[in-house]
Every structure is written in structure tokens, then in C-alpha cells.
Design a protein around this motif. Structure first.
Motif, short mmCIF file in Angstrom:
data_model
loop_
_atom_site.label_atom_id
_atom_site.label_comp_id
_atom_site.label_asym_id
_atom_site.label_seq_id
_atom_site.Cartn_x
_atom_site.Cartn_y
_atom_site.Cartn_z
N LYS A 1 0.83 -1.20 0.00
CA LYS A 1 0.00 0.00 0.00
C LYS A 1 0.87 1.25 0.00
O LYS A 1 0.53 2.24 -0.63
CB LYS A 1 -0.96 0.01 1.20
CG LYS A 1 -1.94 -1.13 1.19
CD LYS A 1 -2.73 -1.22 -0.09
CE LYS A 1 -3.62 -2.44 -0.08
NZ LYS A 1 -4.09 -2.83 -1.38
N THR B 1 -4.08 -5.08 -7.14
CA THR B 1 -4.68 -3.79 -7.47
C THR B 1 -4.11 -3.20 -8.75
O THR B 1 -2.90 -3.06 -8.89
CB THR B 1 -4.45 -2.78 -6.32
OG1 THR B 1 -4.76 -3.39 -5.07
CG2 THR B 1 -5.30 -1.54 -6.51
N ILE C 1 -15.63 -8.99 -0.61
CA ILE C 1 -14.95 -7.90 0.09
C ILE C 1 -15.96 -6.98 0.75
O ILE C 1 -17.05 -6.76 0.23
CB ILE C 1 -14.04 -7.10 -0.87
CG1 ILE C 1 -13.16 -6.12 -0.09
CG2 ILE C 1 -14.84 -6.41 -1.95
CD1 ILE C 1 -12.01 -5.57 -0.89
N LEU D 1 -12.75 -1.78 3.45
CA LEU D 1 -11.67 -1.31 2.58
C LEU D 1 -11.44 0.18 2.78
O LEU D 1 -10.30 0.63 2.94
CB LEU D 1 -12.01 -1.59 1.11
CG LEU D 1 -10.98 -1.20 0.08
CD1 LEU D 1 -9.75 -2.10 0.17
CD2 LEU D 1 -11.57 -1.26 -1.33
N ASN E 1 -9.80 0.90 6.16
CA ASN E 1 -8.37 0.57 6.21
C ASN E 1 -7.52 1.48 5.34
O ASN E 1 -6.41 1.85 5.73
CB ASN E 1 -8.15 -0.88 5.79
CG ASN E 1 -8.63 -1.85 6.84
OD1 ASN E 1 -8.49 -1.61 8.04
ND2 ASN E 1 -9.20 -2.96 6.41
N TYR F 1 -12.88 2.08 -6.24
CA TYR F 1 -12.44 0.70 -6.41
C TYR F 1 -13.58 -0.13 -6.98
O TYR F 1 -14.73 0.00 -6.56
CB TYR F 1 -12.02 0.11 -5.06
CG TYR F 1 -10.79 0.77 -4.50
CD1 TYR F 1 -9.54 0.22 -4.71
CD2 TYR F 1 -10.87 1.97 -3.80
CE1 TYR F 1 -8.39 0.84 -4.22
CE2 TYR F 1 -9.74 2.60 -3.31
CZ TYR F 1 -8.50 2.03 -3.53
OH TYR F 1 -7.38 2.65 -3.06
#
Length: 142
Positions: free
Chosen positions: A4, A58, A84, A89, A92, A122
Motif C-alpha cells: 500500500k 490492485t 470484500i 476497505l 483501512n 475501487y
């Protein structure tokens, strides 16, 4: 976590590069940096290098410029929407991304000085929306 951080570094570098090219008069120094036209030109600069895998899961697929908003669109290449928690998401990622963009001088200036919102969206591997969040100028403080 390291993936990330690498993602954030890539995004910041791409955005700052496009922003500096725009600011440098590539398309006219007098253009309003919040305008859809200015931000769309920035997005076109970023899109030249896309799509791009930013980690194993990703893919950065597109950047978009709207009036007052610069957006990134990502695809989670190994995940279906049912696998998910979109809110999880956001919970985080948003703090990490906010800290990164607010601490980088180029994106901080874009957010605070020019009052541009950064949008992160996303989708799952099939392109179905999963989550989206904005980083607003006030998220960086003054």
C-alpha cells in the motif's frame, strides 16, 4: 502494508508530475487548477501510463478530472464484490492514503491551496463498484 505504501508512492509521483507539468504552463499558466478542463488534462497525462498494476491485487485503470475533483479508478483483479467489505476497505485505506497525500508537498498544495478533492474508487475484477472515498482539502488541516 508495504504494498500500500508503494501504491501511494506511485500515485503521488504520478499526480505531482502531472500537476507540475500543468502548473508549468504546458496548457496555459492562467488556467484555473480546479476547472474540469485543467484536471482532465492532468488526468490525460496520468492515463498515458495506465493501466498499471500497483501491487499483486490492485490495478490503477484510469484517472479522471472533474470540476474540483481529481479521481483515481482502481480494479481489484482477484476479488469479486461479494468477497470484500467495501466499508472495511475504506476504513483501512483512507487513513493511510490521507496521511500520504497530505504529507507530500505537491498533493498537499493541490488539496489545500487549490481546494481540489481527490477521489479514490475501487471496483472488483468484473468492474462492479466496491468502494469509493474522497480526500477533501480540510482532511489535511490548514
Amino acid at each position: 502494508m508495504k504494498q500500500k505504501a508503494a501504491l501511494l508512492a506511485i500515485l503521488v509521483a504520478m499526480l505531482v508530475s502531472a500537476f507540475l507539468q500543468q502548473r508549468g504552463g504546458l496548457f496555459g499558466a492562467s488556467e484555473d487548477p480546479r476547472s474540469a478542463a485543467f484536471l482532465a488534462k492532468m488526468a490525460a497525462q496520468v492515463n498515458r501510463d495506465l493501466p498499471k498494476m500497483v501491487d499483486a491485487d490492485t490495478e490503477l485503470t484510469k484517472a479522471a478530472g472533474l470540476d474540483g475533483v481529481f479521481g483515481y479508478e482502481f480494479r481489484l483483479v482477484n476479488i469479486s464484490s461479494g468477497e470484500i467489505d467495501g466499508q472495511g476497505l475504506v476504513t483501512n485505506l483512507k487513513p493511510q492514503v490521507t496521511k500520504g497525500v497530505c504529507s507530500a508537498p505537491g498533493t498537499r498544495d493541490m488539496l489545500v491551496k487549490d481546494r481540489v478533492v481527490l477521489r479514490y474508487s475501487y471496483s472488483d475484477k468484473a468492474g462492479n463498484p466496491v468502494a469509493s472515498f474522497d480526500i477533501n482539502p480540510d482532511d489535511c488541516g490548514s
